[in-house]
Every structure is written in C-alpha cells, then in structure tokens.
Design a protein around this motif. Structure first.
Motif, PDB file in Angstrom:
ATOM      1  N   UNK A   1      52.902  87.417  11.210  1.00  0.00           N
ATOM      2  CA  UNK A   1      53.270  86.576  12.357  1.00  0.00           C
ATOM      3  C   UNK A   1      53.516  85.144  11.896  1.00  0.00           C
ATOM      4  N   UNK A   2      54.699  84.642  12.189  1.00  0.00           N
ATOM      5  CA  UNK A   2      55.023  83.248  11.868  1.00  0.00           C
ATOM      6  C   UNK A   2      54.925  82.345  13.093  1.00  0.00           C
ATOM      7  N   UNK A   3      54.937  82.950  14.276  1.00  0.00           N
ATOM      8  CA  UNK A   3      55.110  82.140  15.476  1.00  0.00           C
ATOM      9  C   UNK A   3      53.979  82.268  16.480  1.00  0.00           C
ATOM     10  N   UNK A   4      53.339  83.398  16.535  1.00  0.00           N
ATOM     11  CA  UNK A   4      52.477  83.711  17.667  1.00  0.00           C
ATOM     12  C   UNK A   4      50.992  83.659  17.321  1.00  0.00           C
ATOM     13  N   UNK A   5      50.620  84.205  16.172  1.00  0.00           N
ATOM     14  CA  UNK A   5      49.183  84.251  15.875  1.00  0.00           C
ATOM     15  C   UNK A   5      48.711  82.932  15.286  1.00  0.00           C
ATOM     16  N   UNK A   6      47.425  82.657  15.474  1.00  0.00           N
ATOM     17  CA  UNK A   6      46.938  81.307  15.208  1.00  0.00           C
ATOM     18  C   UNK A   6      46.192  81.146  13.885  1.00  0.00           C
ATOM     19  N   UNK A   7      45.906  82.252  13.175  1.00  0.00           N
ATOM     20  CA  UNK A   7      45.026  82.128  11.997  1.00  0.00           C
ATOM     21  C   UNK A   7      45.589  81.169  10.947  1.00  0.00           C
ATOM     22  N   UNK A   8      46.900  81.220  10.750  1.00  0.00           N
ATOM     23  CA  UNK A   8      47.486  80.487   9.624  1.00  0.00           C
ATOM     24  C   UNK A   8      47.672  79.006   9.919  1.00  0.00           C
ATOM     25  N   UNK A   9      48.112  78.686  11.123  1.00  0.00           N
ATOM     26  CA  UNK A   9      48.413  77.289  11.424  1.00  0.00           C
ATOM     27  C   UNK A   9      48.309  77.063  12.920  1.00  0.00           C
ATOM     28  N   UNK A  10      47.286  76.368  13.366  1.00  0.00           N
ATOM     29  CA  UNK A  10      47.224  76.081  14.807  1.00  0.00           C
ATOM     30  C   UNK A  10      46.444  74.812  15.132  1.00  0.00           C
ATOM     31  N   UNK A  11      45.589  74.331  14.214  1.00  0.00           N
ATOM     32  CA  UNK A  11      44.728  73.198  14.567  1.00  0.00           C
ATOM     33  C   UNK A  11      45.287  71.883  13.994  1.00  0.00           C
ATOM     34  N   UNK A  12      44.709  70.776  14.494  1.00  0.00           N
ATOM     35  CA  UNK A  12      45.121  69.462  13.977  1.00  0.00           C
ATOM     36  C   UNK A  12      44.757  69.365  12.491  1.00  0.00           C
ATOM     37  N   UNK A  13      43.654  70.048  12.103  1.00  0.00           N
ATOM     38  CA  UNK A  13      43.280  70.025  10.678  1.00  0.00           C
ATOM     39  C   UNK A  13      44.332  70.766   9.842  1.00  0.00           C
ATOM     40  N   UNK A  14      44.788  71.916  10.364  1.00  0.00           N
ATOM     41  CA  UNK A  14      45.858  72.646   9.660  1.00  0.00           C
ATOM     42  C   UNK A  14      47.076  71.745   9.491  1.00  0.00           C
ATOM     43  N   UNK A  15      47.401  71.010  10.576  1.00  0.00           N
ATOM     44  CA  UNK A  15      48.569  70.110  10.569  1.00  0.00           C
ATOM     45  C   UNK A  15      48.403  69.078   9.446  1.00  0.00           C
ATOM     46  N   UNK A  16      47.210  68.475   9.438  1.00  0.00           N
ATOM     47  CA  UNK A  16      46.957  67.407   8.465  1.00  0.00           C
ATOM     48  C   UNK A  16      47.006  67.944   7.025  1.00  0.00           C
ATOM     49  N   UNK A  17      46.325  69.086   6.805  1.00  0.00           N
ATOM     50  CA  UNK A  17      46.246  69.638   5.447  1.00  0.00           C
ATOM     51  C   UNK A  17      47.631  70.005   4.929  1.00  0.00           C
ATOM     52  N   UNK A  18      48.424  70.651   5.797  1.00  0.00           N
ATOM     53  CA  UNK A  18      49.747  71.086   5.327  1.00  0.00           C
ATOM     54  C   UNK A  18      50.660  69.876   5.112  1.00  0.00           C
ATOM     55  N   UNK A  19      50.525  68.889   5.995  1.00  0.00           N
ATOM     56  CA  UNK A  19      51.374  67.700   5.845  1.00  0.00           C
ATOM     57  C   UNK A  19      51.033  66.979   4.535  1.00  0.00           C
ATOM     58  N   UNK A  20      49.714  66.874   4.259  1.00  0.00           N
ATOM     59  CA  UNK A  20      49.270  66.211   3.020  1.00  0.00           C
ATOM     60  C   UNK A  20      49.893  66.907   1.804  1.00  0.00           C
ATOM     61  N   UNK A  21      49.821  68.223   1.843  1.00  0.00           N
ATOM     62  CA  UNK A  21      50.361  69.013   0.727  1.00  0.00           C
ATOM     63  C   UNK A  21      51.875  68.760   0.593  1.00  0.00           C
ATOM     64  N   UNK A  22      52.583  68.820   1.739  1.00  0.00           N
ATOM     65  CA  UNK A  22      54.044  68.676   1.691  1.00  0.00           C
ATOM     66  C   UNK A  22      54.457  67.270   1.261  1.00  0.00           C
ATOM     67  N   UNK A  23      53.698  66.252   1.708  1.00  0.00           N
ATOM     68  CA  UNK A  23      54.093  64.879   1.378  1.00  0.00           C
ATOM     69  C   UNK A  23      53.919  64.587  -0.116  1.00  0.00           C
ATOM     70  N   UNK A  24      53.134  65.438  -0.797  1.00  0.00           N
ATOM     71  CA  UNK A  24      52.981  65.201  -2.234  1.00  0.00           C
ATOM     72  C   UNK A  24      53.935  66.106  -3.036  1.00  0.00           C
TER      73      UNK A  24
END
Ligand SMILES: Cc1cc2nc3c(=O)[nH]c(=O)nc-3n(C[C@H](O)[C@H](O)[C@H](O)COP(=O)(O)O)c2cc1C
Ligand code: SF4
Length: 546
Positions: free
Chosen positions: A146-169
């Motif tokens: 699931x890329x769109x519906x299930x929440x395990x992979x990406x759903x919280x503000x922490x997920x947002x922050x962690x992934x953004x940090x990774x991408x910005x580097x």
C-alpha cells in the motif's frame, strides 16, 4: 491583457492569491480597493467574480444544496433529497452543487459547510442541531504494497520529519532519477511521468518557481483526492514540500474545491502544525531551504481542474483555458515555471521515497506502475474507495472487491464526465491501467466508476453530459461553448417535443467538438456520447432522423 493580470497579480503579492481576496470581497467598495491595490480595472474584478457559481447572485445565501453529480443522478436519490430539503428550508433556500464526493452512498447534500449523504437526509433535525455526523466511507488496500491507504509506512509528523531530513541530505538529481525509475505517472488523467515533469521544471532558470497541487477533483464519481486530503494529508503535503526542494521553489498552493469544506479545514490544520514544528517556513530543518504553501478555495467551476485554468484562477483571472505550449513547467503561475500535480500523484511520492522506487515499479504492467485508488459508487454491493495494483483485472475489481452490482447495469462511465462509457461485458475484460483502457478506446482518467443502470435512459444520460459541459465550459472556444448547448438542445427537443434529431448533424457536431476544441472538456465530451450512441443504439433509434 490576461498576461498583464498574471504579472500584476504575482508582483503585488505572490503568496496570498488575488483570487482568495476577490472571492471573499463582500461589496463594491472592497472590489474597488482590490482593483486599486493591484492596479487593475474594477471590471476585471467583476469579470472574475461573474465566472464562478459560488460567487453568483444569491448562491451563498442558500441554506442547503443538493448534489447534482452523475452518480447521485443515476442512483435516482435526488428527487427525494430535494423534496425533503425544500420542505425543511423552503424551495428558494435550496441550491445545487455538482458532486460532493459522496458517490458511494448517494443522497448527497450540503448544509452549513458540511456534506452529508446516505441516511443523513432523514436526520435533518439532528444535523441542524449539530448533533449528527455521518458515517465514514469504506476504504481498504488490496494492493501488494500500500502506497496510499495504509498508515504503517508514513503517516505521522515524525515520519514526515524523518523522511524530509533524509531527502534534504540526498542529491537532488538522484531523487528525481529515483522518481523517474519508479514509473509514477500523473494520476490526474493524462498519465504524464511525474519525475520527468519535475526534471523539466528543475532545469528552468528562473528567480521564482511554484508547486501547485491540483485538488479540484471535479469529476462526478471520484472521491479519492478528498480521501487523501482528509485522511492522508501528510503524504500529500510531503509530496509538495519535496517537489519544492527538488525544483527550486519556495512557494506552493493547494487548490482545493469549495465543495470539499472538510478537506480544506483538515489541510489548513496540518499546514499550521507543520509550521509550528518548523517543517514549513524558513530554513527548514536547519538547511537553507525555505518553503511554505497556502490553500486556495475553489468556487464551483469544474474547468479549474484543467491546469492552465487552475493557474488563471489562482491569479484572480477568469478561469479560461490557455493555449499550450508554453507548458506550466516553463511558464505557469505568475508566468514562472510551475509544477502542477494531482493529489494522488503527490501522495504517492512520500511512500516511494520511503520504500524505494523498486517497490512501486515492480507492481503493474511495466508501463502503468504502482497502485491506484478506485472510487466505486453506490451501485456496487461494496461501494467505497480501494487501493489496487495497477493492471488488476477489472472483473476482480467488480466482483471480488466491489462485490458485484446491486442492480442491473448496462454500462459504467469510467474516469469522470469525459471518460468512456463502457458496457459491463467489455469492462470485465479490461485491466486497470492506462494501456488497457486506451486500447479499448476508453480512458482510465481518475478511475472513478459511475454505473448507469438498465432502467436509466441512455438519452437522459447523454443530455446530462451535454448539459454538464454547457454549464462548465469556460467559453474560450466556440466548438465547446456552442456545441455543448446545441447538443443539449437537440436531445431536449427529442425528449420533450418528440422531434427527431438528425444523425448526420449529431455526427458533425461531435466531430467539430472533438477536433476543434482547445481542451479536453469540449474535446473529450464526444467520446462518452459516441459510446452511448453505439452501445445503446436501440434506445436512440426511435429518436433519430436521417
Ligand atoms: C476539463 C479538465 C478537468 C480536469 N480536472 C482535473 C482535476 O480535477 N484534477 C486533476 O488533478 N487534474 C485534472 N485535469 C488534468 C490537469 O489538467 C493536469 O493534467 C493534472 O493536474 C496534472 O497532474 P498529474 O500530472 O499529477 O496528473 C483536468 C483536465 C481537464 C481538461
Ligand atoms: S474546450 Fe471548452 S472548456 Fe476547453 S477551452 Fe474550449 S470552451 Fe474552454
């Protein structure tokens, strides 16, 4: 002239849209002030105001609005809804809105900034007292991942922050290459590769660039963007932020249709929280990347889903379609390079970057990759929103996911009012991907499914589509502006006056619209009309002359 408005609009204040100011301007005095502030003639402000349904005389003074979308029409629920609203509020206080995104249970209506459907019409007293909230829709993933519906992979503000940090580097070119590798194609209808669009925009030399999320989901029958905005908001917003980073933009807009008030509220709340957390604004996560974005509320014009009309709308112009090229990636909002992406395209990016492009690429048929949301209307036994693998067999979607139909269905309109009308026996042999629908002579579009029951007249449905186009035409080109009205008139006189319509004239009309229209509203309408004329020929026969 329109170029001047674009430039003046962006020069004065490129963050708060001129359109938002025009839409909320309460009177002549304030219209005059806006015109003075922007160095525009007041006639420009009035001309813009006159374009939009919601800004028309008396529209906002209504108490309730009945949904006139295709799914509710075919389900036959709206006469009763109108009657009950008329009884409660008085006929003069009841207006209309086109598709409230409640196609899974129909009987849809709008009251005081909220949408209702299904059994809600029998709970008007509770709704008025504010003690009733309707049930949520069924939503589930049947996809391998699931890329769109299930929440395990990406759903919280922490997920947002962690992934953004990774991408910005990470290296910007690597990230765009990875998106290209995933094979993600735009979910707004045309299927253009998202990574390629971002790369084009990245390559432009400009002092300003913009990211625009197309959340105008006007296709009656579709409610997937609504779901994503309300339940997967952070996925959509992440897609916008990372797009801004990769193309070199520091400003985004989400153009959300006014018929989705809940989506607008939820998105605004999430934007505020992201600002509080320092994930939007200046120097995000201690880097030199600045990015913020604002919501622009649509005002009831279907054509604003077309990307050049949407841009015109944000700029405060009449939402008339512009000739392309130049494409928005070269000359878009305020005449600056702009990426316009659909909600679902943007939402998919977060999970693709989290899980890696292989997981997306490996689903599908190689050309249509990843997963897709499908919106099944109230004629399915299991109506709702489902995530499926691209290239999933349609009979699996109809029977195993949708549970089959709850009424005899003659055809299904897939992909909105400009999508093909597919007889059920043909639909069952297709697979859910761009290629299968194209090869069959239809369109996947946004993958909304509106069922037309055997009991519903094909002629009435054709009239409904002509009337829809006539109402929503931006008026820029005459094949669409006049053709849609002529088509509606031909069918009306056949239905109401028993007049036969000329087969040849209808053919010429459709050919003129198809080949002579500037955009896919006028150019796209002939497809479903031709499908009806072909597949429901017996119904049209008694009405046809030479
Ligand atoms: C009449 C018309 C209506 C459209 N409505 C929408 C819409 O509601 N949402 C959307 O994303 N794209 C819509 N599109 C397509 C957009 O013009 C554009 O292709 C899309 O937003 C690009 O995003 P994508 O590449 O992510 O698909 C519409 C196009 C036309 C011609
Ligand atoms: S086809 Fe219709 S909506 Fe599109 S540009 Fe022409 S008049 Fe406008």
């Amino acid at each position: 002239m329109s170029r001047n408005i674009s430039l003046l609009s962006g020069k004065k204040d490129d963050k708060n849209s001129l359109f938002g100011k025009i839409a909320s301007s309460p009177n002549q005095e304030s219209d005059n002030k806006i015109a003075r502030d922007y160095n525009l003639g007041v006639s420009t402000i009035h001309s813009t105001k006159s374009f939009y349904d919601f800004l028309g005389d008396g529209f906002k003074s209504k108490k309730a609005y009945v949904c006139t979308g295709s799914a509710c029409l075919c389900r036959g629920t709206q006469d009763l809804v109108s009657k009950k609203l008329d009884e409660k509020f008085g006929t003069d206080n009841v207006g209309e809105m086109v598709c409230l995104g409640r196609c899974y249970e129909n009987s849809a209506f709008h009251y005081e900034g909220k949408n209702y459907s299904g059994e809600d019409i029998n709970k008007l007293d509770k709704i008025i007292k504010g003690t009733h909230t309707g049930p949520k829709y069924t939503m589930k993933s049947y996809a391998d991942t699931s890329f769109l519906v299930e929440n395990e992979v990406f759903s919280t503000y922490k997920d947002f922050k962690d992934l953004l940090k990774k991408c910005l580097s990470d290296d910007k070119h690597n990230l765009i290459d990875s998106l290209k590798e995933s094979g993600l194609r735009g979910r707004g209808g045309a299927g253009f590769p998202t990574g390629m669009k971002w790369e084009f925009c990245q390559a432009q030399e400009a002092n300003k660039k913009y990211v625009v999320c197309n959340a105008d989901e006007g296709d009656p029958g579709a409610f997937s963007d609504r779901y994503l905005l309300e339940e997967q908001t952070l996925k959509v917003l992440f897609g916008m932020v990372i797009c801004g980073y990769l193309i070199g933009s520091n400003q985004g807009f989400l153009y959300i249709r006014g018929e989705y008030p809940e989506s607008i509220n939820i998105t605004n709340q999430a934007l505020n929280k992201l600002r509080d957390l320092g994930l939007l604004g200046k120097s995000i996560l201690g880097t030199n990347f600045d990015f913020d974005m604002n919501v622009v509320e649509g005002q009831g014009a279907y054509i604003c889903g077309e990307e050049t009309a949407l841009i015109a709308s944000i700029e405060g112009r009449r939402a008339e379609v512009d000739v392309r090229p130049p494409f928005p990636t070269v000359e878009g909002l305020y005449k600056k390079p702009t990426v316009v992406n659909n909600v679902e395209s943007l939402a998919a990016v977060a999970t693709i970057f989290k899980l890696g492009n292989d997981s997306f690429k490996n689903i599908g048929n190689g050309k249509s990759t990843g997963t897709k949301l499908v919106s099944l209307d109230g004629h399915f036994n299991n109506p709702g929103l489902y995530e499926v693998n691209m290239a999933a067999p349609m009979d699996y979607i109809i029977d195993d996911i949708g549970g089959g139909f709850n009424e005899d269905i003659k055809a299904v309109q897939v992909g909105g009012p400009l999508g093909g009308i597919v007889p059920v026996e043909i639909l069952r042999n297709l697979t859910l991907d761009f290629e299968s629908f194209d090869n069959g002579g239809f369109l996947l579009g946004h993958a909304s499914f509106v069922c037309i029951p055997k009991s519903f007249s094909a002629i009435e449905y054709a009239k409904h589509l002509f009337a829809f186009t006539a109402h929503e035409s931006c008026g820029k080109c005459f094949p669409c502006r006049l053709g849609s009205i002529r088509g509606k008139e031909m069918l009306e006189s056949a239905i109401y006056n028993n007049a036969k319509f000329s087969k040849e004239l209808m053919h010429d009309l459709l050919e003129t619209m198809e080949s002579g229209s500037l955009c896919a509203l006028g150019g796209g309408l002939p497809l479903p009309i031709k499908n009806l004329l072909e597949h429901c020929a017996e119904e049209f026969k008694p009405l046809m002359g030479k």
